[in-house]
Write a protein that holds these residues in place. Structure first.
Motif, PDB file in Angstrom:
ATOM      1  N   LEU A 268       2.967   1.284 -17.094  1.00  0.00           N
ATOM      2  CA  LEU A 268       3.329   1.660 -15.723  1.00  0.00           C
ATOM      3  C   LEU A 268       3.045   3.131 -15.449  1.00  0.00           C
ATOM      4  N   ALA A 269       3.223   3.991 -16.452  1.00  0.00           N
ATOM      5  CA  ALA A 269       2.902   5.409 -16.257  1.00  0.00           C
ATOM      6  C   ALA A 269       1.402   5.597 -16.050  1.00  0.00           C
ATOM      7  N   TYR A 270       0.610   4.744 -16.693  1.00  0.00           N
ATOM      8  CA  TYR A 270      -0.846   4.845 -16.561  1.00  0.00           C
ATOM      9  C   TYR A 270      -1.382   4.102 -15.333  1.00  0.00           C
ATOM     10  N   THR A 271      -0.508   3.817 -14.379  1.00  0.00           N
ATOM     11  CA  THR A 271      -0.993   3.371 -13.066  1.00  0.00           C
ATOM     12  C   THR A 271      -1.506   4.565 -12.255  1.00  0.00           C
ATOM     13  N   MET A 272      -1.540   5.730 -12.880  1.00  0.00           N
ATOM     14  CA  MET A 272      -2.018   6.954 -12.224  1.00  0.00           C
ATOM     15  C   MET A 272      -3.324   6.774 -11.444  1.00  0.00           C
ATOM     16  N   PRO A 273      -4.366   6.106 -11.996  1.00  0.00           N
ATOM     17  CA  PRO A 273      -5.608   5.967 -11.217  1.00  0.00           C
ATOM     18  C   PRO A 273      -5.416   5.277  -9.869  1.00  0.00           C
ATOM     19  N   PHE A 274      -4.486   4.307  -9.805  1.00  0.00           N
ATOM     20  CA  PHE A 274      -4.238   3.628  -8.532  1.00  0.00           C
ATOM     21  C   PHE A 274      -3.663   4.604  -7.507  1.00  0.00           C
ATOM     22  N   TRP A 275      -2.699   5.409  -7.946  1.00  0.00           N
ATOM     23  CA  TRP A 275      -2.093   6.386  -7.037  1.00  0.00           C
ATOM     24  C   TRP A 275      -3.124   7.433  -6.600  1.00  0.00           C
ATOM     25  N   VAL A 276      -4.000   7.837  -7.516  1.00  0.00           N
ATOM     26  CA  VAL A 276      -5.030   8.827  -7.167  1.00  0.00           C
ATOM     27  C   VAL A 276      -5.926   8.296  -6.062  1.00  0.00           C
ATOM     28  N   ILE A 277      -6.381   7.039  -6.210  1.00  0.00           N
ATOM     29  CA  ILE A 277      -7.260   6.432  -5.203  1.00  0.00           C
ATOM     30  C   ILE A 277      -6.565   6.364  -3.847  1.00  0.00           C
ATOM     31  N   LEU A 278      -5.316   5.906  -3.826  1.00  0.00           N
ATOM     32  CA  LEU A 278      -4.581   5.752  -2.566  1.00  0.00           C
ATOM     33  C   LEU A 278      -4.275   7.108  -1.930  1.00  0.00           C
ATOM     34  N   LEU A 279      -3.841   8.070  -2.735  1.00  0.00           N
ATOM     35  CA  LEU A 279      -3.522   9.398  -2.197  1.00  0.00           C
ATOM     36  C   LEU A 279      -4.787  10.132  -1.737  1.00  0.00           C
ATOM     37  N   ALA A 280      -5.889   9.912  -2.453  1.00  0.00           N
ATOM     38  CA  ALA A 280      -7.153  10.536  -2.042  1.00  0.00           C
ATOM     39  C   ALA A 280      -7.606   9.998  -0.688  1.00  0.00           C
ATOM     40  N   ALA A 281      -7.376   8.708  -0.454  1.00  0.00           N
ATOM     41  CA  ALA A 281      -7.724   8.113   0.842  1.00  0.00           C
ATOM     42  C   ALA A 281      -6.869   8.708   1.958  1.00  0.00           C
ATOM     43  N   LEU A 282      -5.611   9.017   1.645  1.00  0.00           N
ATOM     44  CA  LEU A 282      -4.698   9.556   2.658  1.00  0.00           C
ATOM     45  C   LEU A 282      -4.909  11.041   2.917  1.00  0.00           C
ATOM     46  N   PHE A 283      -5.125  11.819   1.861  1.00  0.00           N
ATOM     47  CA  PHE A 283      -5.107  13.271   1.998  1.00  0.00           C
ATOM     48  C   PHE A 283      -6.453  13.957   1.785  1.00  0.00           C
ATOM     49  N   LEU A 284      -7.423  13.245   1.190  1.00  0.00           N
ATOM     50  CA  LEU A 284      -8.736  13.842   0.966  1.00  0.00           C
ATOM     51  C   LEU A 284      -9.832  13.121   1.743  1.00  0.00           C
TER      52      LEU A 284
END
Length: 283
Positions: free
Chosen positions: A98-114
């Motif tokens: 669950l801690a290594y779900t990091m790539p999923f959060w990166v993709i979603l946050l990048a879509a929102l903020f980058l």
């Protein structure tokens, strides 16, 4: 594609080091509270990274303080703190996944903020990953492990958010990776020390295993591993390096099953398979 043999060996070493570190972190909780351990581990790791920074003549001036502090709160306090807290009641393998779900959060946050658009395949991967996380969380089964799973997810979210902040910093200001890694850990360790000071915890039992575990996580899993990681990033393609890091939670889950007897149930196994299958689509 011809790969650098030394970098491949370094990737195998770092995968083994980080995989086993989850077992060490879980078993050390018999002797020390989660925040005490996180604070001591990060303080020792920060001290060693400062030494490496000095020896490599990178300069001791920290990157922009405000942004570095935010990254430290997310990557060191959030990622390390939440994952260590989750290990109190959660299995080492499950928390690692669950801690290594990091790539999923990166993709979603990048879509929102980058303003980075998701590819069609990533939309499908996200949907499958969410289904996998629901199977791992099992909100319909109130067996006491829900809090640990949520904390582990928060660890992955904080890790992913720190990547977005760091990427924005790289876009604005040329920043040395080793310097940023070192100073964010210094600041994060200070915050963790304050938290450990005020959060009630059981007395520390200074057992030889605790000393060994602290040295393992501070020296091998922090200082040595980060130096190896920078070497890997320099000499291997990002896709190969990324796949290597994603082997860590899988190996941790297998080690926790073998060494700690933490056998996942049917729903958790299905969820882990869903998450693992989706990782490759994010790199």
């Amino acid at each position: 594609m011809k790969l650098n043999l030394s970098a491949v060996i370094a990737l195998v070493c770092i995968t083994c080091i980080w995989s086993y570190s989850w077992i060490v972190m879980k078993t050390l909780l018999v002797y020390i509270g989660p925040f005490d351990f996180a604070a001591i581990r990060c303080a020792l790791g920060a001290a060693l990274l400062l030494l490496v920074l000095k020896l490599r003549n990178r300069g001791m001036k920290p990157p922009p303080l405000g942004t570095t502090f935010i990254i430290g709160v997310l990557q060191t306090v959030g990622m390390v703190g939440f994952s260590q807290w989750a290990l109190i009641t959660g299995g080492a393998g499950k928390v690692a996944i669950l801690a290594y779900t990091m790539p999923f959060w990166v993709i979603l946050l990048a879509a929102l903020f980058l303003n980075e658009r998701l590819a069609k395949l990533q939309y499908w991967a996200t949907a499958i990953a969410v289904c996998g996380m629901i199977l791992i969380l099992q909100p319909w089964n109130n067996n006491g492990s829900m809090l640990a799973s949520i904390l582990a997810l928060l660890s992955g979210f904080c890790w992913g958010a720190s990547v977005i902040i760091a990427k924005r910093l790289y876009l604005r200001t040329p920043t040395d990776l080793l310097s940023l890694t070192t100073w964010q850990m210094v600041m994060g360790a200070i915050v963790l020390a304050v938290i450990a000071l005020f959060v009630p915890s059981k007395p520390i039992i200074w057992h030889p295993y605790l000393w060994g575990g602290l040295l393992y996580n501070a020296v091998l899993a922090t200082a040595v591993a980060w130096v190896l990681w920078m070497f890997i990033l320099k000499h291997l393609p990002a896709s190969v390096a990324g796949l290597g890091t994603l082997a860590v939670p899988v190996c941790s889950a297998l080690l926790s099953w073998w060494l700690l007897g933490e056998r996942p149930n049917g729903a958790e196994t299905a969820g882990i398979i869903c998450v693992v299958l989706c990782w490759r689509w994010y790199w």
